[in-house]
Design an enzyme around this catalytic site. Structure first.
Site, mmCIF file in Angstrom:
data_model
loop_
_atom_site.group_PDB
_atom_site.id
_atom_site.type_symbol
_atom_site.label_atom_id
_atom_site.label_comp_id
_atom_site.label_asym_id
_atom_site.label_seq_id
_atom_site.Cartn_x
_atom_site.Cartn_y
_atom_site.Cartn_z
ATOM 1 N N HIS A 123 0.802 -1.226 0.000
ATOM 2 C CA HIS A 123 0.000 0.000 0.000
ATOM 3 C C HIS A 123 0.828 1.266 0.000
ATOM 4 O O HIS A 123 0.336 2.335 0.335
ATOM 5 C CB HIS A 123 -0.955 -0.007 1.209
ATOM 6 C CG HIS A 123 -1.949 -1.120 1.156
ATOM 7 N ND1 HIS A 123 -2.649 -1.533 2.262
ATOM 8 C CD2 HIS A 123 -2.344 -1.923 0.143
ATOM 9 C CE1 HIS A 123 -3.448 -2.536 1.919
ATOM 10 N NE2 HIS A 123 -3.277 -2.798 0.638
ATOM 11 N N CYS A 134 3.220 15.271 -12.654
ATOM 12 C CA CYS A 134 4.392 14.701 -13.362
ATOM 13 C C CYS A 134 4.906 13.444 -12.669
ATOM 14 O O CYS A 134 5.929 12.893 -13.089
ATOM 15 C CB CYS A 134 5.494 15.762 -13.431
ATOM 16 S SG CYS A 134 6.291 16.040 -11.847
ATOM 17 N N SER A 192 -6.657 -7.508 10.039
ATOM 18 C CA SER A 192 -8.061 -7.947 10.153
ATOM 19 C C SER A 192 -8.461 -8.718 8.900
ATOM 20 O O SER A 192 -9.555 -9.256 8.817
ATOM 21 C CB SER A 192 -8.975 -6.724 10.310
ATOM 22 O OG SER A 192 -8.859 -5.894 9.152
ATOM 23 N N ASN A 216 -2.846 -12.807 16.205
ATOM 24 C CA ASN A 216 -3.817 -11.725 16.339
ATOM 25 C C ASN A 216 -4.528 -11.891 17.682
ATOM 26 O O ASN A 216 -4.942 -13.005 17.994
ATOM 27 C CB ASN A 216 -4.834 -11.815 15.180
ATOM 28 C CG ASN A 216 -5.603 -10.523 14.997
ATOM 29 O OD1 ASN A 216 -5.998 -9.884 15.985
ATOM 30 N ND2 ASN A 216 -5.799 -10.109 13.753
HETATM 31 C C1 BV8 Z 1 -8.158 -2.365 -5.341
HETATM 32 C C2 BV8 Z 1 -4.329 3.581 2.511
HETATM 33 C C3 BV8 Z 1 -8.985 -2.584 -7.454
HETATM 34 C C4 BV8 Z 1 -2.921 3.638 2.948
HETATM 35 C C5 BV8 Z 1 -5.508 1.501 2.548
HETATM 36 C C6 BV8 Z 1 -16.097 -1.369 -2.395
HETATM 37 C C7 BV8 Z 1 -15.745 -0.071 -2.706
HETATM 38 C C8 BV8 Z 1 -14.422 0.280 -3.016
HETATM 39 C C9 BV8 Z 1 -13.418 -0.699 -3.008
HETATM 40 C C10 BV8 Z 1 -13.799 -1.992 -2.691
HETATM 41 C C11 BV8 Z 1 -15.104 -2.333 -2.387
HETATM 42 N N1 BV8 Z 1 -15.149 -3.669 -2.111
HETATM 43 C C12 BV8 Z 1 -13.887 -4.180 -2.225
HETATM 44 C C13 BV8 Z 1 -13.075 -3.177 -2.601
HETATM 45 C C14 BV8 Z 1 -11.649 -3.292 -2.823
HETATM 46 C C15 BV8 Z 1 -10.957 -2.600 -1.651
HETATM 47 C C16 BV8 Z 1 -11.259 -3.385 -0.392
HETATM 48 O O1 BV8 Z 1 -10.702 -4.448 -0.189
HETATM 49 N N2 BV8 Z 1 -12.148 -2.847 0.470
HETATM 50 C C17 BV8 Z 1 -12.511 -3.590 1.665
HETATM 51 C C18 BV8 Z 1 -12.399 -2.690 2.880
HETATM 52 C C19 BV8 Z 1 -13.917 -4.126 1.466
HETATM 53 N N3 BV8 Z 1 -9.562 -2.663 -1.972
HETATM 54 C C20 BV8 Z 1 -9.025 -1.666 -2.703
HETATM 55 O O2 BV8 Z 1 -9.634 -0.687 -3.081
HETATM 56 C C21 BV8 Z 1 -7.561 -1.887 -3.109
HETATM 57 N N4 BV8 Z 1 -7.449 -1.641 -4.498
HETATM 58 O O3 BV8 Z 1 -8.812 -3.328 -5.044
HETATM 59 O O4 BV8 Z 1 -8.088 -1.904 -6.591
HETATM 60 C C22 BV8 Z 1 -8.866 -2.041 -8.781
HETATM 61 C C23 BV8 Z 1 -9.024 -2.940 -9.826
HETATM 62 C C24 BV8 Z 1 -8.960 -2.472 -11.090
HETATM 63 C C25 BV8 Z 1 -8.723 -1.117 -11.321
HETATM 64 C C26 BV8 Z 1 -8.562 -0.225 -10.270
HETATM 65 C C27 BV8 Z 1 -8.633 -0.693 -8.972
HETATM 66 C C28 BV8 Z 1 -6.668 -0.896 -2.380
HETATM 67 C C29 BV8 Z 1 -6.549 -1.307 -0.938
HETATM 68 C C30 BV8 Z 1 -5.594 -0.355 -0.234
HETATM 69 C C31 BV8 Z 1 -6.400 0.661 0.499
HETATM 70 N N5 BV8 Z 1 -5.520 1.511 1.276
HETATM 71 N N6 BV8 Z 1 -4.961 2.502 3.236
HETATM 72 C C32 BV8 Z 1 -2.930 4.145 4.364
HETATM 73 O O5 BV8 Z 1 -3.266 5.312 4.553
HETATM 74 O O6 BV8 Z 1 -2.589 3.332 5.257
HETATM 75 S S1 BV8 Z 1 -6.208 0.200 3.373
HETATM 76 C C33 BV8 Z 1 -5.894 0.233 5.025
HETATM 77 O O7 BV8 Z 1 -6.375 -1.038 5.498
HETATM 78 C C34 BV8 Z 1 -4.418 0.251 5.384
HETATM 79 O O8 BV8 Z 1 -3.566 0.240 4.292
HETATM 80 C C35 BV8 Z 1 -4.247 -1.050 6.172
HETATM 81 O O9 BV8 Z 1 -2.983 -1.540 6.018
HETATM 82 C C36 BV8 Z 1 -5.255 -1.892 5.501
HETATM 83 C C37 BV8 Z 1 -5.607 -3.194 6.158
HETATM 84 O O10 BV8 Z 1 -5.977 -2.938 7.496
HETATM 85 P P1 BV8 Z 1 -5.157 -3.755 8.627
HETATM 86 O O11 BV8 Z 1 -3.711 -3.531 8.410
HETATM 87 O O12 BV8 Z 1 -5.631 -5.175 8.634
HETATM 88 O O13 BV8 Z 1 -5.589 -2.995 9.942
HETATM 89 P P2 BV8 Z 1 -6.966 -3.169 10.743
HETATM 90 O O14 BV8 Z 1 -7.084 -2.009 11.665
HETATM 91 O O15 BV8 Z 1 -8.068 -3.481 9.787
HETATM 92 O O16 BV8 Z 1 -6.735 -4.499 11.611
HETATM 93 C C38 BV8 Z 1 -5.740 -4.491 12.623
HETATM 94 C C39 BV8 Z 1 -5.661 -5.928 13.110
HETATM 95 O O17 BV8 Z 1 -4.593 -6.008 14.065
HETATM 96 C C40 BV8 Z 1 -6.917 -6.390 13.833
HETATM 97 O O18 BV8 Z 1 -7.257 -7.694 13.386
HETATM 98 C C41 BV8 Z 1 -6.513 -6.418 15.312
HETATM 99 O O19 BV8 Z 1 -7.152 -7.457 16.017
HETATM 100 C C42 BV8 Z 1 -5.030 -6.701 15.206
HETATM 101 N N7 BV8 Z 1 -4.224 -6.195 16.328
HETATM 102 C C43 BV8 Z 1 -4.484 -5.138 17.156
HETATM 103 N N8 BV8 Z 1 -3.456 -5.011 18.043
HETATM 104 C C44 BV8 Z 1 -2.559 -5.984 17.755
HETATM 105 C C45 BV8 Z 1 -3.038 -6.738 16.669
HETATM 106 N N9 BV8 Z 1 -2.373 -7.780 16.147
HETATM 107 C C46 BV8 Z 1 -1.195 -8.096 16.713
HETATM 108 N N10 BV8 Z 1 -0.660 -7.422 17.764
HETATM 109 C C47 BV8 Z 1 -1.320 -6.368 18.305
HETATM 110 N N11 BV8 Z 1 -0.787 -5.698 19.342
HETATM 111 ZN ZN ZN Z 2 5.130 17.675 -10.770
#
Ligand code: BV8
Ligand code: ZN
Length: 242
Positions: A123, A134, A192, A216
């Site tokens: 990501h 550009c 997650s 997790n």
């Molecule tokens: C794509 C930006 C296709 C960077 C992020 C409907 C509408 C629009 C899109 C979609 C849709 N349905 C599906 C999609 C696709 C979408 C998607 O998957 N959506 C989901 C939510 C349904 N995906 C995309 O859009 C991707 N691109 O598919 O393009 C395409 C095809 C053709 C042409 C064009 C395009 C792009 C995905 C990237 C999005 N960017 N963020 C930033 O600012 O960070 S996503 C965001 O979520 C972050 O990047 C993060 O990394 C990512 C995943 O989250 P997690 O890392 O899992 O974090 P989360 O908080 O969820 O969970 C934390 C976990 O840790 C928990 O389980 C918790 O229990 C655990 N935890 C807590 N403490 C601890 C621990 N574990 C261990 N130790 C601890 N101490």
């Molecule tokens: Zn530029």
């Protein structure tokens, strides 16, 4: 040490090729908020406003304020024992000519600051700033003077991260898929498993016969499918495993 941790340690000890997928949870114990767990960003912010191209087009300054605040938090944070354990495992495997690939969804630089080398960033990188016109990119870790930053070409610049609806950087998910398909062990920590295509690496690993270990404190959609699901935090469990 629980039977499961023992079994996971043994699987890792036997493995020649290891792939790892990390998410925001591995940075939680460094004080970086996650997205979907309590106190996570998406509890107080709308991802549509802050992590989509449309949100940026509507209000670039607001998106930049959020990213700038996150950059400051990351710059002030330190890698935790979970990050260091992964870097040590990579170093160890290098000596035995085994393969190790760290695939991360995180845009912070804590894996790199802990010493990890071979990192596939699905990501992007929060410290990269990219011009919308550009595509000129610059690495910026010091505070930005103006928001949104401007390029020398006059274009508006954006954070070098992948937003929802955007393609991942060319070739990254393919290289991640290849590493997962060849792995004996696929370790999934701190995610997650809700965001695709990253989460799709887990069923891919299972279909290709890897031993999949999840670290997790909470269950995910894949907890019942993985080989070993370890309930605990990455800073606590990863050093025990590795
Ligand atoms: C794509 C930006 C296709 C960077 C992020 C409907 C509408 C629009 C899109 C979609 C849709 N349905 C599906 C999609 C696709 C979408 C998607 O998957 N959506 C989901 C939510 C349904 N995906 C995309 O859009 C991707 N691109 O598919 O393009 C395409 C095809 C053709 C042409 C064009 C395009 C792009 C995905 C990237 C999005 N960017 N963020 C930033 O600012 O960070 S996503 C965001 O979520 C972050 O990047 C993060 O990394 C990512 C995943 O989250 P997690 O890392 O899992 O974090 P989360 O908080 O969820 O969970 C934390 C976990 O840790 C928990 O389980 C918790 O229990 C655990 N935890 C807590 N403490 C601890 C621990 N574990 C261990 N130790 C601890 N101490
Ligand atoms: Zn530029």
């Amino acid at each position: 040490m629980s039977l499961n941790v023992e079994a996971a340690r043994a699987a890792i000890g036997r493995a020649n090729r290891i792939a790892v997928l990390t998410g925001a949870g591995v940075s939680a114990e460094s004080g970086i908020p996650t997205f979907r767990t309590n106190g996570g960003f998406w509890q107080t912010h709308r991802f549509e406003d802050l992590a989509t191209p449309e949100g940026f087009a509507r209000n670039p300054a607001r998106v930049w304020e959020w990213y700038e605040e996150r950059r400051r938090g990351i710059a002030a944070a330190e890698p935790n024992p979970g990050h260091f354990a992964l870097a040590q495992l990579e170093a160890q495997l290098e000596t035995t000519k085994s393969e190790f690939t760290l695939i991360t969804q995180n845009v912070d630089n804590l894996h790199q600051r802990a010493g990890s080398k071979n990192i596939l960033r699905l990501h992007g990188d929060i410290f990269i700033t990219r011009c919308m016109c550009c595509s000129h990119e610059r690495l910026e870790t010091s505070p930005l003077k103006e928001l949104p930053p401007k390029c020398h070409c006059g274009g508006t610049m954006r954070p070098g991260v992948v937003w929802f609806g955007e393609m991942l950087p060319e070739g990254t998910i393919e290289r991640a898929g290849a590493a997962v398909c060849q792995s004996d062990v696929f370790l999934v920590a701190g995610t997650s498993a809700q965001v695709y295509p990253a989460a799709g690496l887990i069923p891919l690993a299972l279909q290709n016969g890897a031993t999949v270990i999840e670290v997790n404190p909470e269950a995910t959609d894949f907890s019942d499918a993985v080989t070993i699901a370890l309930r605990g935090t990455s800073a606590d469990l990863l050093p025990q495993l590795l």
